[in-house]
Structure formats: C-alpha cells, structure tokens
Motif scaffolding. Sequence first.
Motif, short mmCIF file in Angstrom:
data_model
loop_
_atom_site.label_atom_id
_atom_site.label_comp_id
_atom_site.label_asym_id
_atom_site.label_seq_id
_atom_site.Cartn_x
_atom_site.Cartn_y
_atom_site.Cartn_z
N HIS A 101 0.77 -1.17 -0.07
CA HIS A 101 0.28 0.18 0.36
C HIS A 101 0.84 1.18 0.26
O HIS A 101 1.38 1.53 1.31
CB HIS A 101 -0.83 -0.03 1.17
N PRO A 102 1.09 1.69 -1.25
CA PRO A 102 2.46 2.66 -1.47
C PRO A 102 1.67 4.46 -0.64
O PRO A 102 0.72 4.53 -0.72
CB PRO A 102 2.48 2.95 -2.25
N HIS A 103 2.35 5.10 -0.01
CA HIS A 103 2.68 6.59 0.18
C HIS A 103 2.71 7.13 -1.60
O HIS A 103 3.71 6.15 -2.17
CB HIS A 103 3.25 6.77 1.04
N LEU A 104 2.60 8.43 -1.18
CA LEU A 104 3.67 8.99 -2.21
C LEU A 104 5.33 9.28 -2.27
O LEU A 104 5.65 8.99 -1.26
CB LEU A 104 3.18 10.93 -2.42
N SER A 105 5.63 9.28 -3.31
CA SER A 105 6.79 8.67 -3.42
C SER A 105 7.48 9.89 -3.44
O SER A 105 7.33 11.12 -3.18
CB SER A 105 7.80 7.96 -4.55
N SER A 106 9.18 10.38 -2.65
CA SER A 106 9.90 10.93 -2.94
C SER A 106 10.00 11.96 -3.62
O SER A 106 9.57 13.66 -3.64
CB SER A 106 11.17 10.95 -1.79
N LEU A 107 10.15 10.86 -5.10
CA LEU A 107 9.90 12.15 -6.12
C LEU A 107 8.60 12.64 -6.90
O LEU A 107 9.08 13.82 -7.59
CB LEU A 107 10.55 11.42 -7.29
N GLN A 108 7.75 11.77 -6.33
CA GLN A 108 6.34 13.13 -7.08
C GLN A 108 6.14 13.94 -6.16
O GLN A 108 6.29 15.20 -6.20
CB GLN A 108 5.39 11.80 -6.74
N LEU A 109 6.63 13.97 -4.42
CA LEU A 109 6.59 15.32 -4.21
C LEU A 109 7.03 16.65 -4.69
O LEU A 109 6.82 17.54 -4.88
CB LEU A 109 6.78 14.84 -1.82
N ALA A 110 8.60 16.14 -4.96
CA ALA A 110 9.98 16.73 -5.35
C ALA A 110 9.19 17.35 -6.46
O ALA A 110 10.11 19.09 -7.03
CB ALA A 110 10.87 16.41 -4.75
N PHE A 111 8.92 16.80 -7.50
CA PHE A 111 8.77 17.47 -8.93
C PHE A 111 7.07 18.25 -8.62
O PHE A 111 7.45 18.83 -9.46
CB PHE A 111 8.09 16.20 -9.74
N SER A 112 6.66 17.79 -7.72
CA SER A 112 5.53 19.05 -7.57
C SER A 112 5.59 20.19 -6.52
O SER A 112 5.30 21.17 -6.86
CB SER A 112 4.53 18.04 -6.50
N ARG A 113 6.87 20.24 -5.56
CA ARG A 113 7.30 21.34 -5.35
C ARG A 113 8.24 22.58 -6.41
O ARG A 113 7.65 23.06 -5.86
CB ARG A 113 8.05 21.22 -3.72
N MET A 114 8.37 21.41 -7.45
CA MET A 114 9.50 21.97 -7.98
C MET A 114 8.51 22.20 -9.45
O MET A 114 8.79 24.11 -9.75
CB MET A 114 9.94 20.99 -9.11
N GLY A 115 7.08 22.32 -9.42
CA GLY A 115 6.13 22.50 -10.64
C GLY A 115 6.13 21.93 -11.81
O GLY A 115 5.85 22.68 -12.79
N GLU A 116 7.15 20.91 -11.68
CA GLU A 116 7.38 20.71 -12.86
C GLU A 116 7.39 18.70 -13.45
O GLU A 116 7.21 18.21 -12.45
CB GLU A 116 8.99 19.85 -13.08
N SER A 117 6.59 18.77 -15.09
CA SER A 117 6.05 17.15 -14.83
C SER A 117 7.84 16.31 -15.07
O SER A 117 8.17 16.99 -14.71
CB SER A 117 5.87 16.58 -16.29
N TRP A 118 7.40 15.08 -14.75
CA TRP A 118 8.76 13.90 -14.31
C TRP A 118 8.21 13.00 -15.56
O TRP A 118 8.92 12.20 -14.92
CB TRP A 118 8.43 13.98 -12.78
N GLN A 119 7.01 12.61 -15.87
CA GLN A 119 7.18 11.59 -17.07
C GLN A 119 8.43 11.15 -17.51
O GLN A 119 9.21 10.49 -18.08
CB GLN A 119 5.87 11.77 -17.55
#
Length: 413
Positions: A101-119
């Motif tokens: 049962h995953p939580h948000l990954s650190s990278l998801q949070l980091a890119f959201s703070r950065m305001g950038e797509s990450w795919q």
Amino acid sequence: MSNQVKVIGMGDDGQNGLFPSYRKWIERADVLVGGKRLLDFFPTFTGKRIVIQGGFKSVLEKVQEASKEQDVVILASGDPLFYGIASFIIHKLGKERVEVHPHLSSLQLAFSRMGESWQQARIESVHGRPLQGLVQRIDGQDKVAILTDQTNSPSAIAKYLLEFGMTEYQAFVAENLGSLEERCTWWELPDLVDASFSPLNVVILKRKSDSVYHPWSLGIADQEFAQRRPEKGLITKKEVRVVSLAEMKIKENSIIWDIGAGSGSVSVEATKLAPRGQVFAIEKNAQDMENIHANRIKFRTDFTAIHAKAPQGLSELPDPDAVFIGGSGGELRELLQICCTRLKQDGRIVVNAATIETLSVTMETLKEEGLHTRVTLLQTARSKPILNLTRFEGLNPIYMIVGERLEEEGKSR
C-alpha cells in the motif's frame, strides 16, 4: 495458513498522511516492523515491535515466522516498490503473501514542489551505491532525479559532476518532504559544493534552457582525443575502434578490460556502450595516463584508469565480459593466458595486431586456452585532397583476432 503481510508506505507527516484504513490495520496488528524513525510515529502501539537496522535478512526471517499465526504490518518510506524494501519482502515471502500500500514517493512530492512534470525524467539512485558511473548515465538528459544518502549528499553529487564540467545543470534540493521542516531550494552546482542539508533529501537536476549539449555518437573522430603525437597519433583509429567494439559484444552492464589503453579511446567508447558496467583502462606509460584522464573528463566517461604494466594489477579486477588488447609490453602469451582464465562464459577477447608475429602468438595461445578463434584483416583508407582532386591514403593494416569462450567449448576453471 499464513496471514498476508501488509507493507504500508509513509511520509514524513507520519500518521497524518495515512488513510484511516491504514491506521486501523496498524492499530490491530500483532507485529509492527520498520525503521526506528517510522516506528516512533506510533508511540501507543502495544504489540511487538521489530526494528529494521543493519541487515534485513534476519528481520525477514522473523516476519516469515510471525506471519504464520499473527498479523504483521511493515512500515516503509514513500512507495515501498520504488527503490524500497517491498521487492525484497515479496521475493522472500511470495507475491501471494504480501500486500503493498504505497504512499506518495519522495520524487512525486519533489516534482510537485518544483512545479515540473516528471514522466520524462531520468531516475537514478546513489543511496547505498557508488557515485562512479553516474556521469555517463545522466549526460545529455534534460531532467535527472537522484535519490541520495548521507555519503552521497547533494554537495558530494555537485562536486562529482563539476569534475566532469557539468555546469549546464541547476539543482533543486528537496528536504524533509511532507514534514514541518520541509525545505526546497534551487542551487547552482558550484554553490552547492559547500552547503549542508538534512539527511532526508532528493536532488533534481534540470538542464538550463540556454545550455548547449554536444552528443558523441559511436565512432568519435580521432582528432577529438587527447593523444601522444609522433608522426601519427598513438590511438586506435576510428574505423578499427568501431569494429573492435562491435566484436566485443558489449552490453549495458558489461565488465571490460582495456589493456594497453594508450589514449583511452576504446575505454571512452566502451563506457558509453556500457553505462551501467565497469571499464578498466590499464596503461604503463605515464604520459598516456595524462591523456586518458583528459579524455575521461572531456567525454564524461567515468571509467577506472590504472597505471600499471599488465598483467600487473589484473588480479584485483572483477572477471571481464570482454577484453581488448591494444598493446602488451612484450608479455603477450602470459597476458593472454591470464585473460583467458579470467574471462567469463560467453566472453570475448579482441586483440589488435600490427605484425604477423603478434598474430601468430595470439592465435596459438587462444586456441591452446580453448577459445573459439578467428581473425579479420582490416585494411582501410581515408580520402585526402590533392589540389582540386581527391586521393586515398591507406591506414596501417590491422589483424583483429577474436577469441570467444563459448559455453560448450569453455574450459573448467
């Protein structure tokens, strides 16, 4: 019948970031497993606690035994299947025994703070892994996300990248994501070298919009390499180099020995073909070592350069998938015997010979060592202007001997 083990991802916001159902599972568990930091989020838990510290094998054995009769919950950081512990647990217990049962990954949070797509981002981890080799894996990428640890910190990463002249990147450092101590900052790499950060951080590199990237394709021109220059540069010529690399059958994670490396041109291109492998350039000449290091930096290829006269130094290297011999220092038979003994199954040895004497010794030795052997004579010429006309100037002919340790023909070691 054993119970299913639940692996629950968490963030730095602790219980506040969990779904109510997750909190109920934890409250009702008989055994709660996790690192001390995550276990401390549940001070009122009354069941058995197993702290993950040091080796994970003994913890998994305890989990396997406890889950036969008890409900076990394992706490993990972020997404447990993203560079996390869930894959180890599933491998040990089996997919049918584990729920993730995953939580948000650190990278998801980091890119959201950065305001950038990450795919499209390149993702690398140096958490518990060496920095060596990172430069060739990320060179040319527009965005790179890096999972760090206390040794490979943002400042250590910046210092490493600057050794290879990677000033085209800015760094976004995200610390303590999701907690009250969260901090996200932009840095130029030179300013990052002496900075300090929380141990819980991720680094995102973003290429500056005005930077110019020069990609190097297979078959780098000879004149691009630093090299000793008598009448002609002491370098494996491009045409021969490309065929040699093809004969070595290099894979992404190959281990390669480049013996008599000269300018390091073969090591440079081999490293680009094996960005997750290991390349060892062995060279006896001190002046050539200077050129090897210059080419290593210029082409952003983090291979290992060794100042030694082969076979000295080979005993400390991992067994190779491929060996290239461009020079032997007069001890060719002994060198070939050692290489054949160490060569992995299905591995290849490629020898470039300029004389028929070297050809003879190489063919004889490789056959004696049980390798499937063949030879190709490479004779090429390059165009050269003469007034308003064009003529051709021949390069020295090269005998390229290939020895392969085929599975059915390999000698027992």
